[in-house]
Write an enzyme that holds these catalytic residues in place. Structure first.
Site, short mmCIF file in Angstrom:
data_model
loop_
_atom_site.label_atom_id
_atom_site.label_comp_id
_atom_site.label_asym_id
_atom_site.label_seq_id
_atom_site.Cartn_x
_atom_site.Cartn_y
_atom_site.Cartn_z
N GLU A 1 6.40 70.67 -40.15
CA GLU A 1 6.61 71.19 -38.79
C GLU A 1 8.06 71.64 -38.59
O GLU A 1 8.67 71.39 -37.55
CB GLU A 1 6.21 70.14 -37.75
CG GLU A 1 4.74 69.77 -37.83
CD GLU A 1 4.29 68.85 -36.70
OE1 GLU A 1 5.15 68.31 -36.00
OE2 GLU A 1 3.06 68.67 -36.53
N GLU B 1 -3.43 68.94 -39.46
CA GLU B 1 -3.39 67.78 -38.58
C GLU B 1 -4.26 68.02 -37.36
O GLU B 1 -3.85 68.69 -36.42
CB GLU B 1 -1.95 67.46 -38.14
CG GLU B 1 -1.07 66.90 -39.24
CD GLU B 1 0.30 66.45 -38.73
OE1 GLU B 1 0.45 66.31 -37.49
OE2 GLU B 1 1.20 66.25 -39.55
#
Length: 576
Positions: A33, A102
């Site tokens: 991320e 995710e």
């Protein structure tokens, strides 16, 4: 970083763990991320992510590399999606697979915050919607809840990392989520021949309705019927048959005829796991620390106030800020009884104020606002008065920019008002620092260290006394049920079993705000939509791995900052 990555890859290769070697690893990830950070810092961030990708690919592991939430991932890196919903995600190149690395099954709990939960109906809806929109891979975060043992949790993140996962922190099915997702996966698997053979034909039979049909050349057919309306159910006609779709739901037809699954229709609700006491009434011993002062020989004197983590190097949660003030005998407050006020401003996260060895007050922040200010009357006497400020860090920052600018500890100003001179600024006078607690330095959590002090018990047992260590012994309960410690009688500190830290406990932080224990699944989910636990501690029970226990004579040690009653502590088992 390169050295670390090369070391890990070398270890994996030496054990033949990558798929070309016959191992189970089919994919690897570099960074996590980083995309949002890159956008914030611009060119340097972009150069770093390009370097990281090139470095990883150069390790020649024989399986694809991915970068999560990284739109600029260069070939052959695959950029992927993380989030509550990813049906609209598109990889940065058309020849890359659409991957959801995710799928957020819930959200983390913060100390002082309500417990978030994500309805099973919405979670399954998001996955089905992703699959019908050409999703080729999805992976849950979390599928099995976890525990932040020791001091590993991020800033203000609770010791429990249950995350409302399908398998809870203790390894038990979280119903109905576990069974509902199991049935979803079976339904998707039934659609596999059609899903992997074609892109869908999409039609819109009505308002907020959508149909995705997959067909293979061999005749396989699978359909996804969607109702995106968060309020109203729909009767959807498909191939001359009528299907009832609840609000915000998707029906799966592996043969384009039979509905085998609908995301909003839960067939098995199961039962919620519960905690049951298995052992209590422990024989406790206590040891209470003496509050340190500025004239202690082992303290470090420096001018001004210093940032906490810079001093402790994160070796402990605790840093003492110590100083003293000389009160003249003619101070007016000594006659009037109107005590002066001490004001201490801190970057966080918790501050205990001791005056002449007695606790005067405690203040603490939160994840959203870690900074705090203590402002309270203090009982001073003529002569030298010792001011001891115990600053407590509750984890390090784990997301965001420029960690080096994220401070903790008493940074001032620190003032004393209500004196004859008005207000005295204590900020720039000499402060003495002491890293950690005495019990930590003596290793009271260990078997060897615990014998280094004189413990008391029975009628002398300390209760509701700050800076107190407690210890007891217990035998492991029979059976295989997962275990926990009920800490309802305590306030804040840390727990150890046989020298292993279970983590920080903070049942004294009571949840405030509005909760909705019966949250409507329909409509877009966010981490603040469905909350429970208001008026209760953010975390009451703390996971004890059975693998840490011996058959008998297990040592339980608790450090209590504020003061609690250890006789209320109990050992519990978790059952479904």
């Amino acid at each position: 970083m390169q050295g670390f990555v090369e070391k890990i890859v070398s270890m994996m290769k030496s054990e033949n763990l990558f798929e070309p070697q016959g191992g189970p690893i089919i994919m690897s990830q570099i960074e996590n991320e980083y995309g949002p950070i890159e956008w914030e810092i611009g060119a340097p961030g972009k150069a770093y992510s390009a370097w990281a990708a090139k470095m990883a690919v150069g390790l020649d592991i024989g399986v694809p590399w991915i970068m999560c939430k990284q739109e600029t991932a260069p070939d052959p890196m695959i950029d992927t999606c993380n989030g509550f919903y990813c049906e609209g995600f598109t990889p940065n190149k058309p020849y890359k697979p659409k991957m959801w690395t995710e799928v957020w099954s819930g959200w983390y709990t913060q100390f002082g915050g309500a417990i978030p939960y994500r309805p099973a109906e919405d979670l399954s809806f998001s996955v089905a919607r992703f699959v019908q929109n050409n999703g080729s891979f999805f992976n849950y975060y979390m599928y099995h809840g976890g525990t932040n043992f020791g001091r590993t949790s991020g800033r203000f993140i609770a010791t429990s990392y249950d995350f409302d996962a399908p398998l809870d922190e203790y390894g038990l099915p979280n119903e109905p989520k576990w069974s509902h997702l199991t049935n979803l996966h079976k339904a998707i698997k039934q659609c596999e021949p059609a899903l992997v053979s074609s892109y869908p034909i999409v039609t819109w039979p009505g308002n907020n309705q959508e149909v995705h049909v997959f067909k293979s050349q061999s005749g396989a057919c699978a359909a996804f019927l969607s109702n995106y309306d968060p309020t109203f159910a729909a009767k959807l006609t498909f191939q001359n048959m009528e299907y009832d779709l609840p609000p915000w739901s998707i029906s799966i037809l592996p043969d384009c005829i039979t509905e085998v699954y609908n995301t909003a229709k839960i067939s098995f609700k199961g039962s919620k796991a519960k905690m049951t006491t298995v052992s209590s009434g422990f024989s406790w011993q206590s040891y209470t620390e003496i509050t340190p002062s500025a004239d202690d020989k082992d303290a470090l004197a420096m001018q001004n106030l210093w940032e906490q983590v810079n001093v402790t190097r994160d070796s402990t949660d605790y840093l003492w800020y110590l100083t003293q003030v000389d009160i003249a005998s003619d101070e007016g407050f000594l006659k009037s009884g109107e005590w002066p006020a001490l004001t201490a401003m801190s970057a966080g996260h918790v501050l205990h104020v001791f005056i002449n060895g007695r606790l005067s007050g405690t203040v603490y922040g939160s994840l959203d606002n870690p900074k705090l200010t203590y402002n309270g009357k203090v009982n001073l006497r003529a002569g030298i008065n010792k001011i001891s400020l115990l600053s407590v860090a509750v984890g390090l920052p784990n997301v965001g920019l420029h960690y080096e600018t994220w401070n903790a500890g008493v940074l001032g100003p620190v003032t004393l008002s209500g004196l004859n001179e008005g207000t005295a600024d204590l900020t720039k006078q000499t402060w003495t620092y002491k890293v950690g607690t005495k019990g930590e330095s003596l290793k009271l959590d260990s078997i060897a260290g615990s014998s280094s002090v004189q413990w008391v018990e029975g009628s002398l047992l300390a209760k509701k006394t700050p800076l107190t260590w407690y210890k007891t012994r217990f035998d492991a309960p029979t059976g295989n049920d997962p275990l926990g410690i009920d800490m309802l009688g305590m306030t804040k500190g840390e727990i150890w079993i046989n020298g292993e830290s279970i983590g920080r406990h903070w049942p004294g932080y009571i949840v405030k705000g509005k909760c909705n224990d019966d949250c409507n699944y329909a409509g877009t989910f966010t981490e603040t939509k469905c909350l429970t636990g208001c008026g209760l501690p953010s975390q009451r029970w703390y996971h004890v791995p059975r693998s840490w226990l011996k058959e008998s004579g297990n040592m339980l040690v608790v450090f209590e900052e504020w003061g609690g009653d250890p006789t209320r502590i109990s050992l519990v088992k978790r059952t479904a």
